[in-house]
Design an enzyme around this catalytic site. Structure first.
Site, PDB file in Angstrom:
ATOM      1  N   ASP A   7       0.873  -1.169   0.000  1.00  0.00           N
ATOM      2  CA  ASP A   7       0.000   0.000   0.000  1.00  0.00           C
ATOM      3  C   ASP A   7       0.915   1.225   0.000  1.00  0.00           C
ATOM      4  O   ASP A   7       1.435   1.614   1.044  1.00  0.00           O
ATOM      5  CB  ASP A   7      -0.905  -0.005   1.232  1.00  0.00           C
ATOM      6  CG  ASP A   7      -1.834   1.197   1.279  1.00  0.00           C
ATOM      7  OD1 ASP A   7      -2.227   1.699   0.211  1.00  0.00           O
ATOM      8  OD2 ASP A   7      -2.167   1.646   2.399  1.00  0.00           O
ATOM      9  N   GLU A  66      -1.292  -1.117  -4.848  1.00  0.00           N
ATOM     10  CA  GLU A  66      -2.518  -0.362  -5.097  1.00  0.00           C
ATOM     11  C   GLU A  66      -2.216   0.724  -6.119  1.00  0.00           C
ATOM     12  O   GLU A  66      -1.193   1.400  -6.034  1.00  0.00           O
ATOM     13  CB  GLU A  66      -3.026   0.260  -3.794  1.00  0.00           C
ATOM     14  CG  GLU A  66      -4.357   0.965  -3.946  1.00  0.00           C
ATOM     15  CD  GLU A  66      -4.847   1.515  -2.624  1.00  0.00           C
ATOM     16  OE1 GLU A  66      -5.877   1.024  -2.148  1.00  0.00           O
ATOM     17  OE2 GLU A  66      -4.189   2.424  -2.079  1.00  0.00           O
ATOM     18  N   ASP A 139      -2.955   1.077   7.059  1.00  0.00           N
ATOM     19  CA  ASP A 139      -2.056   0.902   5.901  1.00  0.00           C
ATOM     20  C   ASP A 139      -1.628  -0.566   5.785  1.00  0.00           C
ATOM     21  O   ASP A 139      -1.474  -1.090   4.679  1.00  0.00           O
ATOM     22  CB  ASP A 139      -0.801   1.776   6.035  1.00  0.00           C
ATOM     23  CG  ASP A 139      -1.122   3.256   6.078  1.00  0.00           C
ATOM     24  OD1 ASP A 139      -1.824   3.726   5.175  1.00  0.00           O
ATOM     25  OD2 ASP A 139      -0.673   3.937   7.021  1.00  0.00           O
TER      26      ASP A 139
END
Length: 158
Positions: A7, A66, A139
């Site tokens: 992430d 992501e 996160d």
């Protein structure tokens, strides 16, 4: 098969290493890479060193990150884009390729709803992996969700 989920972030970067065996997914390691609020070059160096350590410690078979999302602050978007570019290049140099998933794809895959909030994603991540305690910060949960999404997209792969 070991899957690394990332992430990306300019201050905090969540990561997770999952093991996928036939129909079972297990969490091997998850954590947060904290970037000191220095200049971009220093943060990119920190990120590259952390990625190197993860690849040295784990025999990674797949990587997923992501993709960019829209934000209201142009400066934030620009900085994240620069950071993501550095992250992408580092992964390509060390590993060779990676998969990307949008936040909507990840949420839909993990919760069944593309508009799920972070608490719903965290709940489902814990449920899918059989984890009883909270995973913090979010996160890290997001990185796990990214790796789970990639594992689900590799259904035929052992």
């Amino acid at each position: 098969m070991k899957i690394l989920g990332i992430d990306p972030g300019t201050r905090n970067m969540g990561y997770a290493v999952l093991e996928k065996n036939v129909n079972k997914i297990s969490l091997i390691e998850a954590g947060l890479i904290k970037m000191k609020p220095e200049n971009l070059q220093f943060q990119l160096t920190q990120m590259c060193e952390a990625i190197d350590q993860i690849f040295e410690f784990h025999k990674i078979d797949e990587v997923a990150i992501e993709s960019m999302f829209y934000a209201y602050n142009p400066q934030s978007v620009l900085k994240l884009a620069q950071f993501r570019g550095g992250l992408s290049l580092k992964i390509l140099q060390v590993f060779g390729n990676f998969a990307e998933y949008t936040p909507l794809q990840i949420k839909k895959n993990v919760t069944g709803k593309a508009k799920a909030d972070k608490t719903q994603v965290a709940f489902m991540v814990k449920k899918m992996l059989g984890i009883s305690k909270d995973i913090k910060p979010l996160d890290v949960t997001d990185a796990i969700a990214i790796a789970i999404t990639h594992a689900h997209n590799l259904r035929g792969v052992k």
